[in-house]
Each structure stands twice: as structure tokens, then as C-alpha cells.
Design a protein around this motif. Structure first.
Motif, short mmCIF file in Angstrom:
data_model
loop_
_atom_site.label_atom_id
_atom_site.label_comp_id
_atom_site.label_asym_id
_atom_site.label_seq_id
_atom_site.Cartn_x
_atom_site.Cartn_y
_atom_site.Cartn_z
N GLN A 1 0.83 -1.21 0.00
CA GLN A 1 0.00 0.00 0.00
C GLN A 1 0.86 1.25 0.00
OE1 GLN A 1 -2.74 -0.28 3.31
NE2 GLN A 1 -3.40 -2.33 2.71
N GLY B 1 1.12 4.01 -3.10
CA GLY B 1 0.88 5.44 -2.90
C GLY B 1 2.04 6.30 -3.35
N ARG C 1 2.71 6.22 -7.35
CA ARG C 1 1.81 7.04 -8.18
C ARG C 1 2.40 8.42 -8.44
NH1 ARG C 1 -3.66 6.43 -5.08
NH2 ARG C 1 -3.92 8.45 -6.04
N LEU D 1 -2.07 5.97 5.06
CA LEU D 1 -2.64 7.24 4.59
C LEU D 1 -2.00 8.43 5.30
CD1 LEU D 1 -6.39 6.20 4.33
CD2 LEU D 1 -4.71 6.36 2.49
N LEU E 1 1.60 8.95 3.95
CA LEU E 1 1.54 9.52 2.60
C LEU E 1 1.17 11.00 2.67
CD1 LEU E 1 -0.22 6.65 0.62
CD2 LEU E 1 2.19 7.32 0.51
N ASP F 1 -1.29 11.77 -2.02
CA ASP F 1 -2.70 11.44 -1.84
C ASP F 1 -2.88 9.93 -1.93
OD1 ASP F 1 -5.46 11.30 -1.80
OD2 ASP F 1 -5.72 12.06 -3.82
N GLY F 2 -3.33 9.32 -0.85
CA GLY F 2 -3.53 7.88 -0.83
C GLY F 2 -4.95 7.45 -1.11
N SER F 3 -5.80 8.40 -1.49
CA SER F 3 -7.22 8.08 -1.66
C SER F 3 -7.49 7.08 -2.78
CB SER F 3 -8.03 9.35 -1.89
OG SER F 3 -7.64 9.97 -3.10
N ILE G 1 -5.75 4.37 -3.48
CA ILE G 1 -5.23 3.02 -3.22
C ILE G 1 -6.40 2.10 -2.92
CG2 ILE G 1 -3.77 1.60 -1.75
CD1 ILE G 1 -2.19 4.16 -1.09
#
Length: 128
Positions: free
Chosen positions: A15, A19, A22, A45, A48, A54-56, A58
Motif C-alpha cells: 500500500q 501510494g 503514483r 494514509l 503519505l 494522496d492515498g485516496s 489506493i
């Protein structure tokens, strides 16, 4: 092109890697996979966000939900059960600190290690 980050267990390292990746690989489908079906770890999150990422987006999957065709699979951690078995055109293995073993500071350590590895990988993709 797609790239999966793979880890044993909950896939926390995967994860984190997804993040961070990206930010480097903007035109690549990035996948985070673990052996367990779990939601994104809130500590992932937080780390990050601390790094301005921005981990939204994932959305972790299990190893069994990975696409049949993978261009790259990056194994970011192996635990007592060994390394997850994945198939891709190219498989890369990194030995990233398991953040769950070190608590909150471990997430930052793992993120730092992943950033360095991803910088190296980015350079391989984009030689000057």
C-alpha cells in the motif's frame, strides 16, 4: 502498462509503495496486493499525507485478484511465510522494513526506503 506491489499479509508495504509510486509513474496502472483481504491501513494514509501524497486512490487487492497479465511485479516484503509467488513479465524483489513490527516510526522508515527504491526504478525507466 501495469505494475503491482506485492507483500505478505495485509500488504501494508504494498500500500505504501503504491501510494508513493503514483507520484513517480503517473501513466502506469499501480496495484497494491497482499495475501489478506484488508482495507488501506490508516497509518499508510497518514504517512503519505505527511509526504504530500494522496492515498485516496489506493484500492488493495488480494494476490488472487491480480490481473492475469502483469508487466511488473515488485515484491516489497517477505515475512515468515516466505515471499508471495507472483507472475509478471518482470519480477523485482526489495527487502523493505515491515512497518507493523516497528510501530508508527516503522511506517516512516518503510516509506523512506520505498522512495529510494522507487527513485532508482524510475531512473531505469527514464535514463537521461
Amino acid at each position: 502498462m501495469n505494475m503491482a506491489f506485492v507483500c505478505n499479509g495485509s500488504g501494508v508495504r504494498a500500500q505504501l509503495a503504491a501510494g508513493i509510486a503514483r507520484d513517480f509513474f503517473r501513466d502506469v496502472e499501480i496495484i497494491a496486493a497482499g495475501t489478506l483481504d484488508e482495507a488501506v491501513d490508516p497509518n499508510v494514509l497518514q504517512v503519505l499525507e505527511e509526504n504530500g501524497m494522496d492515498g485516496s486512490g489506493i484500492k488493495p487487492v488480494t494476490l488472487w485478484d491480480l490481473p492475469e497479465q502483469l508487466d511488473y511485479a515488485v515484491v516489497v516484503g517477505c515475512d515468515e511465510g516466505g515471499c508471495p509467488l507472483v507472475f509478471a513479465d518482470k519480477v523485482i524483489e526489495w527487502d523493505i522494513t515491515n512497518p507493523k513490527e516497528l510501530g508508527e516510526a516503522g511506517y516512516r522508515t518503510a516509506a523512506s526506503e520505498l522512495k529510494e527504491e522507487l527513485k532508482r526504478l524510475w531512473t531505469e525507466f527514464n535514463p537521461e
